[in-house]
Design a protein around this motif. Structure first.
Motif, short mmCIF file in Angstrom:
data_model
loop_
_atom_site.label_atom_id
_atom_site.label_comp_id
_atom_site.label_asym_id
_atom_site.label_seq_id
_atom_site.Cartn_x
_atom_site.Cartn_y
_atom_site.Cartn_z
N GLU A 125 50.88 14.44 24.60
CA GLU A 125 50.93 15.71 25.32
C GLU A 125 50.28 16.78 24.47
N ILE A 126 49.66 17.74 25.12
CA ILE A 126 48.87 18.75 24.41
C ILE A 126 49.71 19.55 23.41
N ASP A 127 50.98 19.79 23.70
CA ASP A 127 51.82 20.59 22.81
C ASP A 127 52.51 19.79 21.71
N ASN A 128 52.30 18.49 21.68
CA ASN A 128 52.95 17.65 20.68
C ASN A 128 52.12 17.63 19.39
N VAL A 129 52.28 18.67 18.60
CA VAL A 129 51.49 18.87 17.39
C VAL A 129 51.73 17.74 16.38
N ALA A 130 52.98 17.31 16.21
CA ALA A 130 53.29 16.26 15.24
C ALA A 130 52.58 14.96 15.61
N SER A 131 52.58 14.60 16.89
CA SER A 131 51.92 13.38 17.33
C SER A 131 50.40 13.51 17.19
N HIS A 132 49.87 14.68 17.47
CA HIS A 132 48.43 14.93 17.29
C HIS A 132 48.03 14.68 15.84
N LYS A 133 48.80 15.22 14.92
CA LYS A 133 48.51 15.05 13.49
C LYS A 133 48.63 13.58 13.08
N GLU A 157 61.26 15.01 24.45
CA GLU A 157 60.75 16.37 24.67
C GLU A 157 59.29 16.35 25.12
N PHE A 158 58.46 15.49 24.53
CA PHE A 158 57.05 15.41 24.89
C PHE A 158 56.71 14.12 25.62
N LEU A 159 57.70 13.55 26.26
CA LEU A 159 57.48 12.31 27.01
C LEU A 159 57.94 12.48 28.46
N GLY A 160 57.72 13.64 29.00
CA GLY A 160 58.08 13.90 30.38
C GLY A 160 59.52 14.35 30.57
N LYS A 161 60.23 14.56 29.46
CA LYS A 161 61.63 15.02 29.52
C LYS A 161 62.47 14.17 30.47
#
Length: 188
Positions: A148-156, A44-48
């Motif tokens: 990716e900017i919208d990947n909140v879980a990876s950001h955390k 989903e956050f890896l370029g689909k």
């Protein structure tokens, strides 16, 4: 003059945490890696763009095996200690074949897990172990992270690993990515 002309065999990377084993990929991991990387939810956050053929997973593993030799590190298979199951990968990768945020020739920490293993702290646990290995064994000065900017879980997860958010940047494919870094305290 060489006393022994035989090449010294490199010791395979093997990292253990309280719940995980991180080890080098091998050819037996192709089916498990294909299951991970062909899953559209994982991408989903890896370029689909999930993989479509097992040959892509085979090539990824071959590339990792080559990088273990040439750079002493690459992504590592993650096994859950309790079950012995392959749950994904984590580890460092020397990025010398792409440019991100005007950087090339840098170490990136990353992780990718099967969805049934999300939200258990495994990405953070594996990521911390990978950064520790990079700093304490490989003596790397700086490790970076990208999401990716919208990947909140990876950001955390990157923040919990200890990386610091630096900035957002536009990648060459038009997506907006986040840039993180952590410095080895031995260099400060």
């Amino acid at each position: 003059m060489l006393l022994n002309s035989k090449r010294i065999k490199r010791k395979p990377i093997h990292i253990e945490t309280s719940r995980l084993i991180l080890r080098e990929f091998n050819k037996k991991d192709i089916d498990a890696l294909f299951k991970l990387d062909s899953n559209p939810i994982v991408h989903e956050f890896l370029g689909k763009n999930p993989v479509k053929e097992k040959t892509e997973s085979k090539k990824y593993i071959e590339d990792c095996i080559q990088k273990y030799e040439s750079h002493s590190i690459c992504r590592l298979a993650i096994l859950e200690k309790e079950s012995g199951n392959f749950i994904g990968w984590s580890g460092l990768r020397f990025i010398d074949d792409y440019t991100f945020n005007d950087h090339t020739n840098f170490y990136d920490v990353g992780y990718r897990l099967m969805p049934e293993y999300w939200n258990k702290g495994y990405a953070t646990e594996a990521g911390k172990a990978s950064v520790d290995y990079g700093f304490n064994i490989l003596n790397i000065e700086t490790i970076y992270g990208i999401t990716e900017i919208d990947n909140v879980a990876s950001h955390k997860a990157l923040l919990k690993i200890g990386l610091n958010y630096v900035e957002d940047f536009e990648h060459t494919d038009g997506s907006t990515l986040r840039w993180y870094s952590i410095k080895n305290k031995n260099y400060e």
